[in-house]
Scaffold this motif. Sequence first.
Motif, PDB file in Angstrom:
ATOM      1  N   GLY A 212      -4.665  -2.173   5.462  1.00 34.79           N
ATOM      2  CA  GLY A 212      -3.365  -1.620   5.095  1.00 34.79           C
ATOM      3  C   GLY A 212      -2.698  -0.957   6.293  1.00 34.79           C
ATOM      4  N   PHE A 213      -1.444  -0.536   6.104  1.00 34.95           N
ATOM      5  CA  PHE A 213      -0.664   0.050   7.188  1.00 34.95           C
ATOM      6  C   PHE A 213      -0.116   1.413   6.792  1.00 34.95           C
ATOM      7  N   THR A 214       0.002   2.282   7.790  1.00 32.65           N
ATOM      8  CA  THR A 214       0.678   3.569   7.622  1.00 32.65           C
ATOM      9  C   THR A 214       1.935   3.546   8.488  1.00 32.65           C
ATOM     10  N   LEU A 215       3.079   3.793   7.873  1.00 30.43           N
ATOM     11  CA  LEU A 215       4.356   3.797   8.572  1.00 30.43           C
ATOM     12  C   LEU A 215       4.898   5.226   8.585  1.00 30.43           C
ATOM     13  N   LYS A 216       5.144   5.762   9.762  1.00 42.58           N
ATOM     14  CA  LYS A 216       5.779   7.064   9.907  1.00 42.58           C
ATOM     15  C   LYS A 216       7.201   6.828  10.392  1.00 42.58           C
TER      16      LYS A 216
END
Length: 405
Positions: A212-216
Motif C-alpha cells: 500500500g501507499f501513504t500520501l502526504k
Amino acid sequence: MLPSDLLMHRYQGEALVPKRLAINAGNVAIATEAIDCFKSACNQTRGELNQRLQDLEGDGTDYRVKRGLAHLLSSGFSTFDVISPLDPPMLRQRVFTLSAQTVPSPQATTQTLERLAVHLSQELDRDVSAIQIREGLYADRPDNQILTTFDAPTPEALLHRYNLSQVQGVFYKATQIIINAHRNDPGEYKLLFRYLKLFSLMAYIEGDADQGFTLKIDGPASVFSASTRYGLALAKLLPALLHVTKWSLTATLTNKDTYSKKQRTSRFALDSECGLVSHYPPGKPYDSMLEASFAERWQKTKTDWKLEREIDLIPIPGSVMIPDFRLVHPDGRTFLLEIVGYWRPEYLKKKFSQVRQADRSDLILAISERLNLDKAGVNFNNTPARLIWFKDKLVPKAVLQVLED
C-alpha cells in the motif's frame, strides 16, 4: 462543488463533522422539487429560474440545503447560453454612443433604437428591428442567459452529490492531508495518482503496490499563503479516492472560529466505509491520443509480444512512477514502456529524474523529437533506460527493434 457560504458542519471536540443528508423519503422529495424546478425552467432565463427557486425556498429553516441543491444543479447539470441575434457588447457600445447625442427621455430612447436598427440593417444586409436591439442589449447578463439544456440527475444522485460536496468543502482550509491507500488493485492506485498529477497537487508518496501507499499532501493553508484554487484542486481529489477499494484519510484543518474570530485547528477523518458516492468515471483506457494510437497500431502488428495496459507501479523516493505499458513475451521476458510526448519543462525534468531514480534496465523510453530537451535543461544521458526517438507517431516497429536487440 459548494461555495463556502453553503457549507455546513459541526464540531465534536476537535473533530469536524460535515453535514450529510440521509437518503430518505423527505430528502428525496426536496431534491425532486429542485430538479422539477429546473425542468420547468428550460428555455427560460436564469432570472426566472432564480425566482422559482426563491419561491421554493419559502420561509423554511432548510433554505441553505435547498440553495445548495440548486447550486449543484446549476453548476453541474445545466447549460446557460446567451441567446441574441446580435452581439450584446456591440449593441451597448452603439446605443450608448448614439444616446449621448440626445437628451435622455423615453421618446429619445425609442428614436435611438430605431436609428440604430436602420444603420445595422444596412451594415449587415438584413432586417434588424428596434425590438431585437432592445432584447439583445443585455442578453449576456447572467440573469438574462437562457437555460438551454438540463441533464436531470435522479433525486438520489443529487443527494449523493450534495453529501460529497459538503465533505469536499472540508479541504478548502486544510493544512495537510494524509491518505493511507491500503493493499488494492494496481489499477486503482494508478487512477488515483493520475488524478493527483492532473490537479497538480504537492504530495510525498511512500510504499509499494504490495503493502500500500501513504500520501502526504500539502493543503492550501499550509506553509504558503492560502490559495482558493489549490483548495478546490485538493477537494477534487476526493471523488477519485472513492474509486480505491480500501483507504483511510486524516486531515488537519485551520478555520476561523465563528464567535471569537480566532484561528482554530481541527481534525477530520474519513475512510473507504464512508458511504460517499463518486461521480467521476472509473478511468479511461489511455491518458492521451498518442498512447491510444500506439496501442491500436500494436494490435495490428504480427508479434508474440503482448502489450498490457494495467501494469505494476515503480516506487521511487518520495513518489511513484507509472509506466504507460508493459510488453510481455511468451518466453518470460518483460519490458516497461514509457512514452514521453508532453512538453513542459517541469514535467520533463521530473520525468527524467524519475527514470534515473527508478534505475530499471527493463524500461524503454520513447521520446518525441519535437521536445526541446536542451531548453528544458534535461539530460537523458547516464540512464539505464533504452531510448527510442519518434516524430509524429510512435510505430510498433521501432519498439520491436529494441526488444529484439
